[in-house]
Motif scaffolding. Structure first.
Motif, mmCIF file in Angstrom:
data_model
loop_
_atom_site.group_PDB
_atom_site.id
_atom_site.type_symbol
_atom_site.label_atom_id
_atom_site.label_comp_id
_atom_site.label_asym_id
_atom_site.label_seq_id
_atom_site.Cartn_x
_atom_site.Cartn_y
_atom_site.Cartn_z
ATOM 1 N N PRO A 102 37.244 -31.746 -39.851
ATOM 2 C CA PRO A 102 36.500 -32.510 -40.850
ATOM 3 C C PRO A 102 37.187 -33.851 -41.119
ATOM 4 C CG PRO A 102 36.701 -30.238 -41.540
ATOM 5 C CD PRO A 102 37.597 -30.412 -40.343
ATOM 6 N N ASP A 103 36.374 -34.904 -41.135
ATOM 7 C CA ASP A 103 36.907 -36.227 -41.474
ATOM 8 C C ASP A 103 36.072 -36.813 -42.598
ATOM 9 O OD1 ASP A 103 34.589 -37.271 -40.239
ATOM 10 O OD2 ASP A 103 35.614 -37.617 -38.340
ATOM 11 N N ALA A 104 36.097 -38.130 -42.751
ATOM 12 C CA ALA A 104 35.419 -38.791 -43.870
ATOM 13 C C ALA A 104 35.870 -38.190 -45.202
ATOM 14 C CB ALA A 104 33.901 -38.711 -43.712
ATOM 15 N N GLY A 105 37.138 -37.816 -45.263
ATOM 16 C CA GLY A 105 37.711 -37.296 -46.503
ATOM 17 C C GLY A 105 37.516 -35.812 -46.722
ATOM 18 N N GLY A 106 36.914 -35.102 -45.773
ATOM 19 C CA GLY A 106 36.612 -33.696 -45.978
ATOM 20 C C GLY A 106 37.835 -32.824 -46.228
ATOM 21 N N THR A 107 38.916 -33.055 -45.473
ATOM 22 C CA THR A 107 40.104 -32.206 -45.650
ATOM 23 C C THR A 107 40.835 -32.506 -46.953
ATOM 24 O OG1 THR A 107 41.552 -33.733 -44.428
ATOM 25 C CG2 THR A 107 40.427 -32.012 -43.167
ATOM 26 N N TRP A 108 40.558 -33.647 -47.548
ATOM 27 C CA TRP A 108 41.135 -33.989 -48.860
ATOM 28 C C TRP A 108 40.259 -33.460 -49.977
ATOM 29 C CZ3 TRP A 108 39.626 -36.656 -53.209
ATOM 30 C CH2 TRP A 108 40.630 -37.051 -54.098
ATOM 31 N N LEU A 109 38.959 -33.656 -49.846
ATOM 32 C CA LEU A 109 38.028 -33.349 -50.929
ATOM 33 C C LEU A 109 37.796 -31.856 -51.108
ATOM 34 C CD1 LEU A 109 35.879 -34.593 -52.934
ATOM 35 C CD2 LEU A 109 34.243 -34.312 -51.075
ATOM 36 N N LEU A 110 37.551 -31.152 -50.004
ATOM 37 C CA LEU A 110 37.108 -29.762 -50.116
ATOM 38 C C LEU A 110 38.144 -28.834 -50.753
ATOM 39 C CD1 LEU A 110 35.190 -29.478 -46.738
ATOM 40 C CD2 LEU A 110 34.202 -29.582 -49.032
ATOM 41 N N PRO A 111 39.425 -28.833 -50.322
ATOM 42 C CA PRO A 111 40.373 -27.930 -50.970
ATOM 43 C C PRO A 111 40.539 -28.206 -52.465
ATOM 44 C CG PRO A 111 41.287 -28.810 -48.936
ATOM 45 C CD PRO A 111 40.050 -29.587 -49.226
ATOM 46 N N ARG A 112 40.463 -29.477 -52.847
ATOM 47 C CA ARG A 112 40.611 -29.831 -54.259
ATOM 48 C C ARG A 112 39.408 -29.410 -55.089
ATOM 49 N NH1 ARG A 112 43.795 -33.277 -51.521
ATOM 50 N NH2 ARG A 112 45.565 -34.235 -52.584
ATOM 51 N N THR A 113 38.271 -29.286 -54.439
ATOM 52 C CA THR A 113 37.043 -29.001 -55.171
ATOM 53 C C THR A 113 36.705 -27.519 -55.191
ATOM 54 O OG1 THR A 113 36.201 -31.159 -54.466
ATOM 55 C CG2 THR A 113 34.605 -29.621 -55.395
ATOM 56 N N LYS B 249 24.371 -22.884 -53.554
ATOM 57 C CA LYS B 249 25.746 -22.379 -53.533
ATOM 58 C C LYS B 249 26.749 -23.497 -53.753
ATOM 59 C CE LYS B 249 26.906 -18.786 -51.235
ATOM 60 N NZ LYS B 249 27.254 -17.770 -50.183
ATOM 61 N N ALA B 250 26.448 -24.705 -53.226
ATOM 62 C CA ALA B 250 27.317 -25.848 -53.494
ATOM 63 C C ALA B 250 27.398 -26.124 -54.985
ATOM 64 C CB ALA B 250 26.793 -27.081 -52.751
ATOM 65 N N LEU B 251 26.294 -25.943 -55.692
ATOM 66 C CA LEU B 251 26.293 -26.094 -57.147
ATOM 67 C C LEU B 251 27.121 -24.996 -57.800
ATOM 68 C CD1 LEU B 251 25.147 -27.468 -59.708
ATOM 69 C CD2 LEU B 251 23.215 -25.886 -59.554
ATOM 70 N N GLU B 252 26.934 -23.769 -57.350
ATOM 71 C CA GLU B 252 27.688 -22.637 -57.892
ATOM 72 C C GLU B 252 29.192 -22.832 -57.707
ATOM 73 O OE1 GLU B 252 28.428 -18.007 -56.570
ATOM 74 O OE2 GLU B 252 26.468 -18.908 -56.195
ATOM 75 N N TRP B 253 29.592 -23.425 -56.591
ATOM 76 C CA TRP B 253 31.003 -23.649 -56.301
ATOM 77 C C TRP B 253 31.572 -24.888 -57.000
ATOM 78 C CZ3 TRP B 253 31.852 -22.681 -50.320
ATOM 79 C CH2 TRP B 253 31.646 -21.316 -50.059
ATOM 80 N N GLY B 254 30.756 -25.654 -57.669
ATOM 81 C CA GLY B 254 31.229 -26.849 -58.345
ATOM 82 C C GLY B 254 31.392 -28.048 -57.439
ATOM 83 N N LEU B 255 30.739 -28.007 -56.279
ATOM 84 C CA LEU B 255 30.881 -29.087 -55.305
ATOM 85 C C LEU B 255 29.940 -30.252 -55.609
ATOM 86 C CD1 LEU B 255 32.554 -29.624 -52.731
ATOM 87 C CD2 LEU B 255 30.683 -28.622 -51.410
ATOM 88 N N ILE B 256 28.809 -29.969 -56.266
ATOM 89 C CA ILE B 256 27.835 -30.995 -56.614
ATOM 90 C C ILE B 256 27.452 -30.849 -58.076
ATOM 91 C CG2 ILE B 256 26.972 -31.113 -54.250
ATOM 92 C CD1 ILE B 256 24.545 -29.498 -55.115
ATOM 93 N N TRP B 257 26.721 -31.840 -58.582
ATOM 94 C CA TRP B 257 26.397 -31.857 -60.010
ATOM 95 C C TRP B 257 25.124 -31.085 -60.336
ATOM 96 C CZ3 TRP B 257 28.165 -32.139 -64.610
ATOM 97 C CH2 TRP B 257 27.342 -32.457 -65.686
#
Length: 265
Positions: free
Chosen positions: A146-157, A177-185
């Protein structure tokens, strides 16, 4: 302004940027990345722009890098593709610009957001997705990370286990599920995605611009700061807000029990 691969619109304080390669599900070419970078610069430098919406034309947000594009990345001395150069030259500066931009960015995800397209969407300050939309860390399926910040963003989120699951398995993550996981608003009906994102942008455009910029700065700085550094930053940014005309207006409006009229000063 209408360019070949990015459409730029403006209406009453809101700049709307659209990926404009619907025939290719808005896959990203190098020229598209250059145009997107220029569009963000235009919005950042225009004082009449108070909020930015990013979305895609057609039935996808973006499927990520266009692996079939004619403008292929350069090769190294051994004749191998240099994908690191593409990240250094095009993607990484754009993502850093999005994070540092003083104006809020709202992503309106219609359909698929895959690869770098997913991570650009998730790098927005707020991400709104249609109910049938999904996010896909597709990199492993073509032998990449994963690039475009994926390896930074995903573990933190979402935490390490979920981030690794997304990256290693390359499976779809539905918007719900992305909403349930807190990944999106927020998740809304497909037909309402752009309207909802624009409504949020409208609320932010009418809000206290100085405070909004400093909220964004403080929240994004927290990932790197320890508590003491973050408390110092809060004090500095709050000092700025307290000296603004918007704070004076907000305080007076609160006492007078009326809606404040913020001017961004």
């Amino acid at each position: 302004m209408s360019t070949q691969t990015i459409l730029y619109g403006f209406d009453n304080g809101i700049a709307t940027l659209r990926f404009n390669r619907p025939q290719a599900l808005n896959a990203m070419t190098l020229s598209l990345m250059e145009e997107l970078d220029a569009a963000f610069d235009r919005a950042a430098n225009d004082p009449s722009v108070r909020a930015i919406v990013l979305t895609g034309e057609g039935r996808a947000f973006s499927t990520g890098a266009d692996l079939t594009a004619d403008n292929a990345p350069p090769v190294d001395v051994q004749g191998r593709l240099d994908l690191g150069y593409v990240l250094d030259r095009y993607y990484n500066p754009l993502l850093l610009k999005m994070r540092a931009l003083p104006k809020p960015i709202i992503a309106a995800v219609n359909g698929v957001a895959a690869g770098a397209g997913a991570n650009v969407a998730l790098m927005a300050d707020l991400t709104i997705a249609g109910r049938s939309s999904y996010f896909l860390q597709a990199f492993v399926n073509v032998g990449l990370i994963p690039d475009a910040g994926g390896t930074w963003l995903l573990p933190r989120t979402v935490g390490t286990q979920r981030a690794l699951g997304l990256a290693l398995l390359g499976e779809r993550l539905p918007a719900t599920k992305a909403l349930e996981w807190g990944l999106i608003w927020e998740v809304v009906d497909d037909a309402e995605v752009l309207a909802r994102a624009t409504a949020i942008a409208r609320q932010l455009a009418d809000g206290p611009a100085i405070a909004i910029e400093r909220i964004k700065r403080a929240m994004h700085a927290a990932a790197q700061n320890d508590l003491a550094a973050q408390l110092d930053l809060e004090a500095d940014l709050q000092r700025d807000c307290g000296r603004s005309q918007d704070f004076t207006e907000g305080a007076i409006a609160f006492v007078q029990k009326r809606k404040p009229q913020f001017r961004g000063r």
